[in-house]
Write a protein that holds these residues in place. Structure first.
Motif, PDB file in Angstrom:
ATOM      1  N   ALA A  82      88.803  10.583  26.083  1.00 19.61           N
ATOM      2  CA  ALA A  82      89.726  11.618  27.060  1.00 19.61           C
ATOM      3  C   ALA A  82      89.145  10.520  28.616  1.00 19.61           C
ATOM      4  CB  ALA A  82      88.957  12.873  27.512  1.00 19.61           C
ATOM      5  N   GLU A  83      87.572  10.009  28.682  1.00 21.63           N
ATOM      6  CA  GLU A  83      87.371   9.584  29.778  1.00 21.63           C
ATOM      7  C   GLU A  83      87.940   7.904  29.658  1.00 21.63           C
ATOM      8  OE1 GLU A  83      82.854  10.121  29.209  1.00 21.63           O
ATOM      9  OE2 GLU A  83      83.092  11.930  29.687  1.00 21.63           O
ATOM     10  N   GLY A  84      87.822   7.527  28.196  1.00 17.82           N
ATOM     11  CA  GLY A  84      88.817   5.783  28.826  1.00 17.82           C
ATOM     12  C   GLY A  84      89.914   6.028  28.854  1.00 17.82           C
ATOM     13  N   ILE A  85      90.717   7.181  28.246  1.00 25.12           N
ATOM     14  CA  ILE A  85      92.028   7.345  28.439  1.00 25.12           C
ATOM     15  C   ILE A  85      92.093   7.130  30.458  1.00 25.12           C
ATOM     16  CG2 ILE A  85      94.278   8.542  28.717  1.00 25.12           C
ATOM     17  CD1 ILE A  85      93.255   8.650  25.384  1.00 25.12           C
ATOM     18  N   VAL A  86      91.465   8.512  31.015  1.00 19.09           N
ATOM     19  CA  VAL A  86      91.429   8.531  32.110  1.00 19.09           C
ATOM     20  C   VAL A  86      90.995   7.029  33.039  1.00 19.09           C
ATOM     21  CG1 VAL A  86      90.200   9.535  34.125  1.00 19.09           C
ATOM     22  CG2 VAL A  86      91.469  11.642  32.266  1.00 19.09           C
ATOM     23  N   ALA A  87      90.011   6.556  32.559  1.00 19.82           N
ATOM     24  CA  ALA A  87      89.894   5.530  33.488  1.00 19.82           C
ATOM     25  C   ALA A  87      90.769   4.940  33.250  1.00 19.82           C
ATOM     26  CB  ALA A  87      88.314   4.691  32.249  1.00 19.82           C
ATOM     27  N   TYR A  88      90.788   3.616  32.368  1.00 17.05           N
ATOM     28  CA  TYR A  88      92.718   3.235  32.146  1.00 17.05           C
ATOM     29  C   TYR A  88      93.572   3.717  32.587  1.00 17.05           C
ATOM     30  CZ  TYR A  88      96.051   0.396  30.429  1.00 17.05           C
ATOM     31  OH  TYR A  88      96.957  -0.737  30.491  1.00 17.05           O
ATOM     32  N   ALA A  89      93.695   5.027  33.572  1.00 18.68           N
ATOM     33  CA  ALA A  89      95.280   5.317  33.568  1.00 18.68           C
ATOM     34  C   ALA A  89      94.769   5.138  35.155  1.00 18.68           C
ATOM     35  CB  ALA A  89      95.704   7.128  33.521  1.00 18.68           C
ATOM     36  N   ALA A  90      93.660   4.884  35.783  1.00 16.30           N
ATOM     37  CA  ALA A  90      93.250   4.605  36.918  1.00 16.30           C
ATOM     38  C   ALA A  90      93.116   3.464  37.819  1.00 16.30           C
ATOM     39  CB  ALA A  90      91.131   4.939  37.455  1.00 16.30           C
ATOM     40  N   ALA A  91      92.839   2.615  36.450  1.00 19.01           N
ATOM     41  CA  ALA A  91      92.491   1.284  36.857  1.00 19.01           C
ATOM     42  C   ALA A  91      94.533   0.615  36.888  1.00 19.01           C
ATOM     43  CB  ALA A  91      92.550   0.339  35.457  1.00 19.01           C
ATOM     44  N   HIS A  92      95.378   1.276  35.777  1.00 19.07           N
ATOM     45  CA  HIS A  92      96.721   1.066  35.713  1.00 19.07           C
ATOM     46  C   HIS A  92      97.900   1.808  37.065  1.00 19.07           C
ATOM     47  CE1 HIS A  92     100.772   2.750  35.054  1.00 19.07           C
ATOM     48  NE2 HIS A  92     101.360   1.838  34.424  1.00 19.07           N
TER      49      HIS A  92
END
Length: 123
Positions: A82-92
């Motif tokens: 979950a934290e990785g998905i959110v971090a990727y979404a923030a970079a997106h």
């Protein structure tokens, strides 16, 4: 600009029915992602019932208007995922095109990309 994480809340991994079945794996992952995204202004979440990627459960879509969009799957419903998905979404969200340099991807999303979709044309 806002990036949306669309989470399939009906995803069930193989062997799901051997557990307590109180929640689907998708529901567990959705709760974890919603918690991880809480307070991040540029990332919003929503749940849908079925992204039609059952063989790749648990599935999410990373989407932003006018940007490349991605489907990711085969996640274990965990805080790390979950934290990785959110971090990727923030970079997106920070990227003008939606493309995020591989070297900056969180380890938790590497190997989980299923599809990439070009932005929809304006007309």
């Amino acid at each position: 600009m806002t990036t949306w994480i669309t989470i399939c809340d009906t995803c069930k991994q193989e062997g799901w029915d051997a557990g307590d079945m109180a929640q689907t794996d998708g529901e567990v992952l959705a709760e974890l992602i919603e918690t991880a995204a809480s307070g991040i202004e540029t990332v919003k979440t929503r749940r849908v019932s079925c992204l039609m990627g059952c063989k790749n459960a648990c599935n999410v879509a990373i989407q932003g208007e006018g940007k490349l969009n991605y489907t990711l799957g085969t996640f274990t419903p965990s805080r790390e995922a979950a934290e990785g998905i959110v971090a990727y979404a923030a970079a997106h969200a920070e990227s003008e095109t939606g493309q995020v340099p591989y070297r900056t991807w969180p380890q938790a999303v590497k190997g989980h990309f299923v599809t990439r979709h070009p932005p929809l044309p304006k007309e």
